[in-house]
Design an enzyme around this catalytic site. Structure first.
Site, mmCIF file in Angstrom:
data_model
loop_
_atom_site.group_PDB
_atom_site.id
_atom_site.type_symbol
_atom_site.label_atom_id
_atom_site.label_comp_id
_atom_site.label_asym_id
_atom_site.label_seq_id
_atom_site.Cartn_x
_atom_site.Cartn_y
_atom_site.Cartn_z
ATOM 1 N N GLY A 1 12.458 70.515 4.658
ATOM 2 C CA GLY A 1 12.534 71.692 3.790
ATOM 3 C C GLY A 1 11.445 72.700 4.095
ATOM 4 C CB CYS A 2 7.788 72.315 4.487
ATOM 5 S SG CYS A 2 7.536 71.615 2.841
ATOM 6 C CB THR A 3 10.588 72.638 9.197
ATOM 7 O OG1 THR A 3 9.548 71.673 9.360
ATOM 8 C CG2 THR A 3 10.951 73.252 10.536
#
Length: 155
Positions: free
Chosen positions: A46-48
């Site tokens: 998700g953060c990527t």
């Protein structure tokens, strides 16, 4: 649980190391709008996705007068790996003590698979040219969030 920011609040000042160990301060951006986003961990799916979305839209945001700073509790070395692996162009800042994350209200109770725990709440705070909170968005989704910000800001 940290107190959430509201529009009109003064954005908490901060100075944190970036992926290269250089200091990044909110005050460095006075006179420009800043999108400060908080994410739980570098090199996760998700953060990527979120960091890549900000990178893909960086020119559009910069042209509209916005700088972007992503803050996580990761060490600068991990942020450097994250930046290189994903070709990120956004400024990534390290807050291992979570002091800035807490000051911005982006740390608190989370639920995942039925378990409740404390952690970084995916959040975005938009700071105006004077250092005031223009918008404070909490519990945002990683996917589609950047497009929504661009739409909401009328960029």
């Amino acid at each position: 649980m940290s107190e959430r920011l509201q529009p009109g609040d003064t954005a908490p000042a901060f100075t944190l190391p970036d992926a290269d160990g250089n200091e990044v301060s909110l005050s460095d951006h006075k006179g420009r709008k800043v999108i400060v986003y908080f994410y739980p961990a570098a090199l996760t799916a998700g953060c990527t996705k979120q960091a890549c979305d900000f990178t893909d839209n960086l020119d559009v945001l910069a042209t509209a007068g916005y700088d972007v700073i992503g803050i996580s509790p990761d060490a600068p070395e991990k942020l450097a790996k994250f930046r290189e692996k994903e070709n990120l162009r956004v400024t990534l800042a390290a807050d291992p003590e979570k002091s800035v994350i807490e000051a911005y209200g982006a740390f608190g109770e989370k639920k995942n698979y039925g378990k409740t725990y404390l952690g970084v709440i995916r959040s975005t705070v938009i700071v105006d040219e004077e250092g005031k909170v223009e918008r404070a968005l909490y519990n945002v989704r990683a996917t589609g969030h950047v497009a929504k910000i661009i739409k909401d800001l009328g960029i």
